[in-house]
Scaffold this motif. Structure first.
Motif, PDB file in Angstrom:
ATOM      1  N   PRO A 290       0.835  -1.204   0.000  1.00 12.71           N
ATOM      2  CA  PRO A 290       0.000   0.000   0.000  1.00 12.71           C
ATOM      3  C   PRO A 290       0.872   1.256   0.000  1.00 12.71           C
ATOM      4  CG  PRO A 290       0.128  -0.936   2.195  1.00 12.71           C
ATOM      5  CD  PRO A 290       0.863  -1.880   1.293  1.00 12.71           C
ATOM      6  N   CYS A 291       0.249   2.393   0.196  1.00  6.70           N
ATOM      7  CA  CYS A 291       0.997   3.657   0.217  1.00  6.70           C
ATOM      8  C   CYS A 291       2.065   3.628   1.302  1.00  6.70           C
ATOM      9  CB  CYS A 291       0.044   4.820   0.489  1.00  6.70           C
ATOM     10  SG  CYS A 291      -0.920   5.318  -0.944  1.00  6.70           S
ATOM     11  N   VAL A 292       3.213   4.215   0.976  1.00  5.91           N
ATOM     12  CA  VAL A 292       4.334   4.163   1.922  1.00  5.91           C
ATOM     13  C   VAL A 292       4.257   5.269   2.962  1.00  5.91           C
ATOM     14  CG1 VAL A 292       5.865   3.026   0.290  1.00  5.91           C
ATOM     15  CG2 VAL A 292       5.771   5.524   0.335  1.00  5.91           C
ATOM     16  N   SER A 293       3.451   6.308   2.708  1.00 10.11           N
ATOM     17  CA  SER A 293       3.323   7.390   3.691  1.00 10.11           C
ATOM     18  C   SER A 293       2.041   8.163   3.418  1.00 10.11           C
ATOM     19  CB  SER A 293       4.523   8.352   3.607  1.00 10.11           C
ATOM     20  OG  SER A 293       4.484   9.087   2.389  1.00 10.11           O
ATOM     21  N   LEU A 294       1.539   8.843   4.437  1.00  9.46           N
ATOM     22  CA  LEU A 294       0.353   9.682   4.273  1.00  9.46           C
ATOM     23  C   LEU A 294       0.635  10.832   3.322  1.00  9.46           C
ATOM     24  CD1 LEU A 294      -1.021   9.827   7.945  1.00  9.46           C
ATOM     25  CD2 LEU A 294      -2.038   8.669   5.977  1.00  9.46           C
ATOM     26  N   GLU A 295       1.881  11.320   3.340  1.00 12.00           N
ATOM     27  CA  GLU A 295       2.263  12.411   2.436  1.00 12.00           C
ATOM     28  C   GLU A 295       2.175  11.959   0.977  1.00 12.00           C
ATOM     29  OE1 GLU A 295       6.074  15.427   1.671  1.00 12.00           O
ATOM     30  OE2 GLU A 295       6.237  13.755   3.098  1.00 12.00           O
ATOM     31  N   ASN A 296       2.703  10.756   0.706  1.00 12.51           N
ATOM     32  CA  ASN A 296       2.622  10.214  -0.650  1.00 12.51           C
ATOM     33  C   ASN A 296       1.164  10.009  -1.072  1.00 12.51           C
ATOM     34  OD1 ASN A 296       5.433  10.013  -0.921  1.00 12.51           O
ATOM     35  ND2 ASN A 296       5.263   8.039  -1.960  1.00 12.51           N
ATOM     36  N   GLU A 297       0.359   9.494  -0.129  1.00 13.63           N
ATOM     37  CA  GLU A 297      -1.031   9.224  -0.449  1.00 13.63           C
ATOM     38  C   GLU A 297      -1.778  10.512  -0.788  1.00 13.63           C
ATOM     39  OE1 GLU A 297      -4.903   6.840   1.386  1.00 13.63           O
ATOM     40  OE2 GLU A 297      -3.191   7.309   2.676  1.00 13.63           O
ATOM     41  N   HIS A 298      -1.533  11.560  -0.004  1.00 16.47           N
ATOM     42  CA  HIS A 298      -2.196  12.845  -0.259  1.00 16.47           C
ATOM     43  C   HIS A 298      -1.777  13.395  -1.619  1.00 16.47           C
ATOM     44  CE1 HIS A 298      -3.912  16.801   0.421  1.00 16.47           C
ATOM     45  NE2 HIS A 298      -2.730  17.333   0.101  1.00 16.47           N
ATOM     46  N   TYR A 299      -0.473  13.333  -1.915  1.00 13.55           N
ATOM     47  CA  TYR A 299       0.035  13.844  -3.193  1.00 13.55           C
ATOM     48  C   TYR A 299      -0.563  13.057  -4.354  1.00 13.55           C
ATOM     49  CZ  TYR A 299       3.432  15.579  -6.635  1.00 13.55           C
ATOM     50  OH  TYR A 299       4.020  16.176  -7.726  1.00 13.55           O
ATOM     51  N   ALA A 300      -0.613  11.730  -4.202  1.00 14.19           N
ATOM     52  CA  ALA A 300      -1.135  10.879  -5.270  1.00 14.19           C
ATOM     53  C   ALA A 300      -2.609  11.178  -5.538  1.00 14.19           C
ATOM     54  CB  ALA A 300      -0.957   9.409  -4.909  1.00 14.19           C
ATOM     55  N   LYS A 301      -3.419  11.242  -4.479  1.00 18.46           N
ATOM     56  CA  LYS A 301      -4.851  11.490  -4.667  1.00 18.46           C
ATOM     57  C   LYS A 301      -5.107  12.878  -5.240  1.00 18.46           C
ATOM     58  CE  LYS A 301      -6.631   8.250  -1.228  1.00 18.46           C
ATOM     59  NZ  LYS A 301      -7.359   8.089   0.059  1.00 18.46           N
ATOM     60  N   GLN A 302      -4.309  13.845  -4.789  1.00 15.01           N
ATOM     61  CA  GLN A 302      -4.493  15.216  -5.269  1.00 15.01           C
ATOM     62  C   GLN A 302      -4.238  15.318  -6.774  1.00 15.01           C
ATOM     63  OE1 GLN A 302      -1.760  17.995  -3.511  1.00 15.01           O
ATOM     64  NE2 GLN A 302      -2.505  19.730  -4.707  1.00 15.01           N
ATOM     65  N   HIS A 303      -3.136  14.715  -7.231  1.00 13.31           N
ATOM     66  CA  HIS A 303      -2.744  14.900  -8.626  1.00 13.31           C
ATOM     67  C   HIS A 303      -3.392  13.873  -9.563  1.00 13.31           C
ATOM     68  CE1 HIS A 303       0.317  17.301  -6.532  1.00 13.31           C
ATOM     69  NE2 HIS A 303       0.323  18.027  -7.640  1.00 13.31           N
ATOM     70  N   CYS A 304      -3.649  12.662  -9.085  1.00 14.57           N
ATOM     71  CA  CYS A 304      -4.351  11.691  -9.933  1.00 14.57           C
ATOM     72  C   CYS A 304      -5.805  12.097 -10.144  1.00 14.57           C
ATOM     73  CB  CYS A 304      -4.296  10.288  -9.316  1.00 14.57           C
ATOM     74  SG  CYS A 304      -2.644   9.542  -9.314  1.00 14.57           S
ATOM     75  N   SER A 305      -6.335  12.957  -9.261  1.00 16.64           N
ATOM     76  CA  SER A 305      -7.726  13.400  -9.400  1.00 16.64           C
ATOM     77  C   SER A 305      -7.916  14.278 -10.632  1.00 16.64           C
ATOM     78  CB  SER A 305      -8.181  14.152  -8.148  1.00 16.64           C
ATOM     79  OG  SER A 305      -7.457  15.359  -7.993  1.00 16.64           O
ATOM     80  N   PHE A 306      -6.826  14.709 -11.277  1.00 14.73           N
ATOM     81  CA  PHE A 306      -6.963  15.415 -12.558  1.00 14.73           C
ATOM     82  C   PHE A 306      -7.758  14.558 -13.546  1.00 14.73           C
ATOM     83  CE2 PHE A 306      -2.628  17.637 -11.733  1.00 14.73           C
ATOM     84  CZ  PHE A 306      -3.261  18.552 -10.888  1.00 14.73           C
ATOM     85  N   LEU A 307      -7.624  13.239 -13.433  1.00 15.01           N
ATOM     86  CA  LEU A 307      -8.346  12.327 -14.325  1.00 15.01           C
ATOM     87  C   LEU A 307      -9.853  12.479 -14.184  1.00 15.01           C
ATOM     88  CD1 LEU A 307      -6.276   9.018 -13.875  1.00 15.01           C
ATOM     89  CD2 LEU A 307      -6.350  10.450 -15.923  1.00 15.01           C
ATOM     90  N   LYS A 308     -10.326  12.894 -13.006  1.00 13.18           N
ATOM     91  CA  LYS A 308     -11.763  12.949 -12.725  1.00 13.18           C
ATOM     92  C   LYS A 308     -12.380  14.317 -12.992  1.00 13.18           C
ATOM     93  CE  LYS A 308     -11.457  11.418  -8.396  1.00 13.18           C
ATOM     94  NZ  LYS A 308     -11.919  10.860  -7.102  1.00 13.18           N
ATOM     95  N   ASP A 309     -11.560  15.309 -13.269  1.00 13.79           N
ATOM     96  CA  ASP A 309     -12.048  16.681 -13.457  1.00 13.79           C
ATOM     97  C   ASP A 309     -13.020  16.736 -14.641  1.00 13.79           C
ATOM     98  OD1 ASP A 309     -12.467  19.358 -13.836  1.00 13.79           O
ATOM     99  OD2 ASP A 309     -10.352  19.937 -13.705  1.00 13.79           O
ATOM    100  N   PRO A 310     -14.300  17.104 -14.406  1.00 12.41           N
ATOM    101  CA  PRO A 310     -15.292  17.088 -15.494  1.00 12.41           C
ATOM    102  C   PRO A 310     -15.070  18.151 -16.559  1.00 12.41           C
ATOM    103  CG  PRO A 310     -16.238  18.018 -13.490  1.00 12.41           C
ATOM    104  CD  PRO A 310     -14.881  17.494 -13.107  1.00 12.41           C
ATOM    105  N   VAL A 311     -14.179  19.111 -16.301  1.00 11.17           N
ATOM    106  CA  VAL A 311     -13.891  20.141 -17.311  1.00 11.17           C
ATOM    107  C   VAL A 311     -12.399  20.205 -17.625  1.00 11.17           C
ATOM    108  CG1 VAL A 311     -15.912  21.548 -16.764  1.00 11.17           C
ATOM    109  CG2 VAL A 311     -13.764  21.922 -15.513  1.00 11.17           C
ATOM    110  N   GLY A 312     -11.639  19.199 -17.180  1.00 12.43           N
ATOM    111  CA  GLY A 312     -10.198  19.200 -17.379  1.00 12.43           C
ATOM    112  C   GLY A 312      -9.780  18.595 -18.710  1.00 12.43           C
TER     113      GLY A 312
END
Length: 393
Positions: free
Chosen positions: A209-231
């Protein structure tokens, strides 16, 4: 998306018409694609998805005439992440090895690209993707940057001919975990372990799994670009579900040492899948995933090598005959030609090629009794005229 009655919706595998609130679909001949992404995420020809953390060489595809092996190894000991390190194609007892630095070897010798021998063609479609094609219809794209990923496609007529980590390719995902012992396994680990090339490898495991909470936050923040309905990815949402790719992007980025490389590979995997469905996404690399091309090259989201090399001026360009998923990366813009030093030049700066021999621009040679000179990447020959009859004859 909402469609009106009688409105059509076309995908790479179906053509559908909206009638009485239901889709009436006609299947189109569609290739099967096996994907090995981020070194951990596998999708079989029949679209069965699974993950693994390997430390061995495995049979990815086994057929009666050719085999593809993959080598998976830990990337960083501290992060226990798996990386795809090598891809091997064995065809007619000839080995072709693709390494994660972009080099290609045949029987231990480095191969110059483009390369064509027998029924195998290998060339660089862009700075980030190597393209392989065989006369049998098998096509393979080896991504070499930012991380190594692998895409194998087979024509519909190849159904029922495969085994290995990519599954059975028979439109039935239920038997994709067919082991090397002809047993359909329930779980992926026993299935994967049966397809090891080497017997002394450590056991395959589930990914960490994720190696740190910091990595997890960064990953979710930037991978969420995929979900942006106007991106930048939104125009593909109605064709390719982003959720699986979002989850894959987060999982891979979480466990990654070079976090931005894994993030951009995850975003790029969605871009590649959209391209496979006929949708070319653009302007998705801004900021983090921006790519710097060499001075003479440009970045395109649909880069092609067809008729963009000096070699193509001298002889027919066989790369033009290969139709596969459009890829992104650096290469020559239209109207420029890549020379032997991977520099994009005008045709006037190109050398010429004749039967494997390189002739510098402006150089004169004699061919079949005719003087020839290399100009604009082509040999221009002057046919000798017969001497006039002497006076009195």
């Amino acid at each position: 998306m909402i469609y009106d009655p009688e409105q059509t919706r076309n995908t790479s595998c179906q053509s559908c018409v909206c009638r009485s609130g239901m889709w009436e679909c006609l299947d189109i001949s569609c290739p099967g694609r096996c994907k090995i992404e981020e070194g951990t995420h596998f999708t079989t020809f029949d679209n069965k998805y699974y993950t693994l953390k390997g430390d061995c060489t495995y049979f990815a595809v086994v057929t009666n005439s050719w085999v593809v092996n993959i080598e998976l190894r830990p990337c960083q000991i501290a992060f226990k992440q798996t990386c795809l390190q090598r891809v091997m194609l064995i065809n007619n007892q000839t080995w072709y090895t693709f390494t994660n630095d972009g080099n290609v070897y045949s029987e231990g010798n480095k191969v110059g690209l483009p390369f064509s021998r027998g029924d195998v063609m290998i060339f660089r479609q862009s700075s980030m993707f190597l393209q392989v094609a065989m006369n049998s219809g098998m096509k393979m794209q080896v991504q070499i940057s930012p991380v190594m990923q692998l895409y194998i496609s087979l024509p519909e007529e190849a159904q029922g001919s495969t085994k290995g980590l990519c599954g059975t390719f028979n439109d039935n995902a239920n038997d994709d975990f067919l082991s090397a012992y002809n047993i359909v396994e329930e779980a992926p680990l026993a299935f994967v372990n049966s397809w090891k090339v080497e017997s002394d490898c450590s056991e395959t495991e589930n990914p960490v799994p994720c190696v740190s909470l910091e990595n997890e936050h960064y990953a979710k923040q930037h991978c969420s670009f995929l979900k942006d309905p106007v991106g930048a990815f939104a125009m593909c949402h109605s064709t390719v579900d982003y959720m699986k790719h979002y989850q894959m992007c987060v999982a891979a980025t979480c466990a990654c040492e070079n976090i931005n490389d894994c993030l951009c590979a995850g975003l790029g995997a969605y871009v590649h899948e959209c391209a496979a469905h006929g949708i070319i996404l653009r302007n998705w690399r801004e900021n983090i995933c921006n790519v710097s091309c060499s001075k003479s090259q440009v970045f395109e989201d649909d880069m092609r090598t067809c008729n963009r090399t000096c070699l193509s001026l001298s002889e027919s360009d066989y790369t033009c005959s290969v139709q596969d998923v459009p890829v992104y990366g650096c290469g020559c813009p239209e109207g420029k030609y890549m020379d032997g030093n991977r520099v994009c030049v005008d045709s006037s700066e190109c050398p010429c090629y004749n039967e494997g021999r390189l002739i510098e621009k402006g150089q004169s040679i004699n061919m079949h009794g005719m003087p020839c000179i290399c100009q604009d990447g082509k040999l221009h020959c002057i046919k000798a005229t017969a001497d006039p009859d002497p006076p009195g004859n």
